[in-house]
Design a protein around this motif. Structure first.
Motif, PDB file in Angstrom:
ATOM      1  N   GLU A   1      96.674 -95.993 -27.127  1.00  0.00           N
ATOM      2  CA  GLU A   1      97.857 -94.910 -26.923  1.00  0.00           C
ATOM      3  C   GLU A   1      97.193 -94.108 -25.898  1.00  0.00           C
ATOM      4  O   GLU A   1      98.385 -93.621 -24.938  1.00  0.00           O
TER       5      GLU A   1
ATOM      6  N   ARG B   1     101.780-100.617 -44.487  1.00  0.00           N
ATOM      7  CA  ARG B   1     102.986-100.757 -43.648  1.00  0.00           C
ATOM      8  C   ARG B   1     104.243-101.240 -44.801  1.00  0.00           C
ATOM      9  O   ARG B   1     105.039-100.661 -44.607  1.00  0.00           O
TER      10      ARG B   1
ATOM     11  N   ARG C   1     106.541 -97.935 -44.622  1.00  0.00           N
ATOM     12  CA  ARG C   1     107.280 -98.110 -43.619  1.00  0.00           C
ATOM     13  C   ARG C   1     106.807 -97.349 -42.330  1.00  0.00           C
ATOM     14  O   ARG C   1     107.478 -96.840 -41.569  1.00  0.00           O
ATOM     15  N   LEU C   2     105.367 -97.315 -42.203  1.00  0.00           N
ATOM     16  CA  LEU C   2     104.830 -96.826 -41.188  1.00  0.00           C
ATOM     17  C   LEU C   2     104.853 -97.999 -39.966  1.00  0.00           C
ATOM     18  O   LEU C   2     105.085 -98.966 -40.000  1.00  0.00           O
ATOM     19  N   LYS C   3     104.785 -97.340 -38.507  1.00  0.00           N
ATOM     20  CA  LYS C   3     104.825 -98.216 -37.390  1.00  0.00           C
ATOM     21  C   LYS C   3     103.448 -98.781 -37.396  1.00  0.00           C
ATOM     22  O   LYS C   3     102.563 -98.386 -37.991  1.00  0.00           O
ATOM     23  N   LEU C   4     103.581 -99.977 -36.952  1.00  0.00           N
ATOM     24  CA  LEU C   4     102.400-100.805 -36.831  1.00  0.00           C
ATOM     25  C   LEU C   4     101.131-100.036 -36.569  1.00  0.00           C
ATOM     26  O   LEU C   4      99.916-100.077 -37.134  1.00  0.00           O
ATOM     27  N   PRO C   5     100.936 -99.332 -35.417  1.00  0.00           N
ATOM     28  CA  PRO C   5      99.831 -98.579 -34.810  1.00  0.00           C
ATOM     29  C   PRO C   5      99.290 -97.559 -36.030  1.00  0.00           C
ATOM     30  O   PRO C   5      98.198 -97.496 -36.185  1.00  0.00           O
ATOM     31  N   ASP C   6     100.318 -96.966 -36.572  1.00  0.00           N
ATOM     32  CA  ASP C   6      99.748 -96.001 -37.543  1.00  0.00           C
ATOM     33  C   ASP C   6      99.294 -96.405 -38.721  1.00  0.00           C
ATOM     34  O   ASP C   6      98.297 -96.117 -39.482  1.00  0.00           O
ATOM     35  N   ALA C   7      99.765 -97.655 -39.100  1.00  0.00           N
ATOM     36  CA  ALA C   7      99.227 -98.553 -40.580  1.00  0.00           C
ATOM     37  C   ALA C   7      98.073 -98.986 -39.986  1.00  0.00           C
ATOM     38  O   ALA C   7      96.991 -98.717 -40.907  1.00  0.00           O
TER      39      ALA C   7
ATOM     40  N   ASP D   1     100.397 -85.784 -38.156  1.00  0.00           N
ATOM     41  CA  ASP D   1     101.496 -86.784 -38.590  1.00  0.00           C
ATOM     42  C   ASP D   1     101.814 -86.945 -40.187  1.00  0.00           C
ATOM     43  O   ASP D   1     101.043 -87.419 -40.809  1.00  0.00           O
TER      44      ASP D   1
ATOM     45  N   SER E   1     103.843 -88.406 -41.721  1.00  0.00           N
ATOM     46  CA  SER E   1     104.012 -90.008 -42.404  1.00  0.00           C
ATOM     47  C   SER E   1     102.761 -90.551 -42.773  1.00  0.00           C
ATOM     48  O   SER E   1     102.779 -91.455 -43.666  1.00  0.00           O
TER      49      SER E   1
END
Length: 126
Positions: free
Chosen positions: A41, A80, A84-90, A107, A109
């Protein structure tokens, strides 16, 4: 794992590079590590000036970067699907969970993820 090891999320690195003193402790008082997701990122940010890109590269060259391990797959899927996190965050959350060390992030989330020790840092006023 024990001790002062932590995983630092991308947003905390950005605050650090922008000079926000309240996040410096995570770099100086702890033993920081990073997910390869944060590395990707940071290095792929399109709005960085060349000097900023160089600063990111220098910072990351001195850090421990943890890659993806197949053993993390089920943790990523679980996080995930439930949050329901975005894949990078998961993947970042799963890395911290897998290695059983705290994740530092601004974050929201990441809150309330089973098995994740979150050190939530209020975002600084930018």
């Amino acid at each position: 794992m024990s001790g002062n090891k932590i995983i630092i999320d991308t947003n905390i690195v950005i605050y650090f590079l922008l000079g926000h003193r309240e996040v410096e402790k995570y770099f100086y008082d702890f033993d920081p590590a990073f997910s390869f997701i944060s590395e990707l990122e940071l290095l792929s940010e399109k709005d960085l000036y060349p000097a900023e890109q160089d600063a990111v590269k220098i910072l990351l060259s001195k850090q421990v970067i943890w890659g993806y391990l197949p053993a993390m797959k089920d943790i990523v899927i679980d996080i995930r699907s439930k949050k329901r996190l975005k894949l990078p965050d998961a993947i970042v959350a799963a890395t911290a969970s897998y290695f059983d060390i705290p994740l530092v992030s601004s974050d929201k989330s990441f809150r309330n993820i089973n098995g994740l020790n979150l050190l939530y840092n209020e975002p600084p006023i930018l």
